[in-house]
Scaffold this active site. Sequence first.
Site, PDB file in Angstrom:
ATOM      1  N   ASP A  31      -1.010   1.737  -4.434  1.00 17.98           N
ATOM      2  CA  ASP A  31      -1.874   0.651  -4.897  1.00 17.98           C
ATOM      3  C   ASP A  31      -3.291   1.129  -5.174  1.00 17.98           C
ATOM      4  O   ASP A  31      -4.182   0.327  -5.467  1.00 17.98           O
ATOM      5  CB  ASP A  31      -1.874  -0.517  -3.911  1.00 17.98           C
ATOM      6  CG  ASP A  31      -2.560  -0.190  -2.595  1.00 17.98           C
ATOM      7  OD1 ASP A  31      -2.448   0.966  -2.140  1.00 17.98           O
ATOM      8  OD2 ASP A  31      -3.196  -1.092  -2.009  1.00 17.98           O
ATOM      9  N   ASP A  34      -2.713   6.601  -3.447  1.00 24.89           N
ATOM     10  CA  ASP A  34      -1.473   6.017  -2.962  1.00 24.89           C
ATOM     11  C   ASP A  34      -1.016   4.965  -3.974  1.00 24.89           C
ATOM     12  O   ASP A  34      -1.681   4.745  -4.988  1.00 24.89           O
ATOM     13  CB  ASP A  34      -1.657   5.455  -1.553  1.00 24.89           C
ATOM     14  CG  ASP A  34      -2.621   4.283  -1.491  1.00 24.89           C
ATOM     15  OD1 ASP A  34      -3.455   4.154  -2.409  1.00 24.89           O
ATOM     16  OD2 ASP A  34      -2.560   3.493  -0.534  1.00 24.89           O
ATOM     17  N   ASP A  42      -5.773   2.308  -3.429  1.00 25.30           N
ATOM     18  CA  ASP A  42      -6.956   2.057  -2.608  1.00 25.30           C
ATOM     19  C   ASP A  42      -7.291   3.255  -1.723  1.00 25.30           C
ATOM     20  O   ASP A  42      -8.373   3.293  -1.129  1.00 25.30           O
ATOM     21  CB  ASP A  42      -6.817   0.776  -1.775  1.00 25.30           C
ATOM     22  CG  ASP A  42      -5.717   0.824  -0.734  1.00 25.30           C
ATOM     23  OD1 ASP A  42      -4.874   1.740  -0.779  1.00 25.30           O
ATOM     24  OD2 ASP A  42      -5.686  -0.082   0.122  1.00 25.30           O
ATOM     25  N   SER A  75       0.817  -1.202   0.000  1.00 23.97           N
ATOM     26  CA  SER A  75       0.000   0.000   0.000  1.00 23.97           C
ATOM     27  C   SER A  75       0.858   1.262   0.000  1.00 23.97           C
ATOM     28  O   SER A  75       1.606   1.502  -0.934  1.00 23.97           O
ATOM     29  CB  SER A  75      -0.960  -0.032   1.195  1.00 23.97           C
ATOM     30  OG  SER A  75      -1.932   0.979   1.084  1.00 23.97           O
TER      31      SER A  75
END
Length: 578
Positions: A307, A305, A309, A150
């Site tokens: 990734d 961010d 999400d 993440s």
Amino acid sequence: MDASGLKEKAEAWLQADPDAATVAELRDVLARGDLADLADRFAGDLEFGTAGLRGVLGAGPNRMNRAVVRRTTAGLARYLKATVPDVTTRGVVVCRDGRRLSAELAEDTACVLAAEGIPAHVFPSLAPTPLAAFATLHLNAAAGVMVTASHNPPEYNGYKVYWGNGAQIIPPHDKGIADFISRVEPANQVELLSPTEAHARGLWRDVPDSLGEAYLDAILKLRVHGRGSESLSIVYTAMHGVGGVWMERALERAGFRNVHPVAEQHQPDGAFPTVRFPNPEEPGAMDLSLATAERVKADLVLANDPDADRLAVMVRDGSGKLRMLTGNEVGVLLGHYVLVQGPTRRSKSHVVTTIVSSTQLGDIARELGIAYDEVLTGFKWIANRAVEREKQDGTQFVFGYEEALGYCVGTVTRDKDGVGAALVFADLAAWCESRGKTVLGYLEEIQRRFGLYVSAQRNFTFPGAEGAQVIGRIMEGFRRSVPSRVGELPVRTVLDYKKGERLPPSNVLAYELEGGGRVTARPSGTEPKIKYYFELKETLATGEPVQAARARGEARLQKLIDAFIALARERGQPEVGT
């Protein structure tokens, strides 16, 4: 553990490590005689929990590496076969972001699943976390694995697990999987099929492009206004992550023609060369976005961010200056927008947030007669609560958020979705534009009706095994010595979530204060941090400028923060801590 014990553990690890790179790394540590490094690498096994795995890349059981992931996947596969009768038909989704070693970890995951007789639905290229969550549902898979860390720094990677309902795992699955992992053979004995053989046996199945098209179609239907804008100027950053191509396609299809990507951060790069910490909340992370926005005179800045999400948002204030909205402000804006302007049936609508997020969404929901829940920190709890209430009460989940920039509109995914949320926020901004209003003008309308809530967070980082002990001492210090007041505000209620009275047990303490304020303390589940959350409510007088009420509230909030940090120092928090 003494030096001989550490070296013995290291030698045993070397015998079982299937990766030449980490073997060489650990041999170098041994050659240098770095006992402190060895002690940290062998302090224990990287713990598998509801967040899956996350840690620093490197050799040893307390690191993210191919050996750990192979054993983890074997344990996951065997748990699935023991609990999901049709897993060998439904298969498991495997997805990865652009971090260092993500490709190798994803391939190992698919190859171990195949060796266990479980088909792996593998994304053939990089994809954001929301696509992994969507694919798990769309393909009716038994589970999903997303290889990502993440928004953590570049030296990290991770392994996130979804259950067949599309949500991240919660108890008892986390403990069940961990138990199976503990019984897996050494990593070099875990069986793998090669990608070629797995393909030939039908156990490696490439996820088709049509799945991405289905995802885009689904999030486009989440819009409320639905008309796009030729004039609204939007800057977008992928933060060196994997959201860029998806966000561009979504905005273009939605009719937004004035979009400006931050060029330096648009392509995936696991080294994150322009930011030390690729989290939009971190100081300096949005500097390039701000510079781009000023250059093109943007009205709105959207940031994912790595990734994709999470979502961060910047908008113009009354003076024309760009201001970063807090996670709570974005959550309240999106929640109010889909509830009040959207087409959903209010009598069956359901919204969810967390115990560390603002209480304002709950106040809005109660006034509108809408079902509302507060859950533990982490989107897994939001998603699973939504699924639970849909089954029990027939409610329709329309929105959930956590203050750490995580938002989910509708049921396209059962996890936070920075791409879908960004598209709906752009839709909100276009709607405001069509009314001759700004986004902050819309927020003020909400605040004048429901109150102005000011909130803040303070984090203190204490790395390593010693840091975990420090964080434990702080929490136990508050339990042993319960404060009767925080600064000038009496404590009305103490909530110790470790007791599991209202929610599943969790190491969280909350202090509800006279006048509606709240302070919450919790160790992070994914980072070596202790986090403190603060909130106060201000009521705007008739005709009072919102800036005046905000300044008054923020001054009170700062006093509250200072008073609580002083209490934490008294209960064992060191003076140092980043």
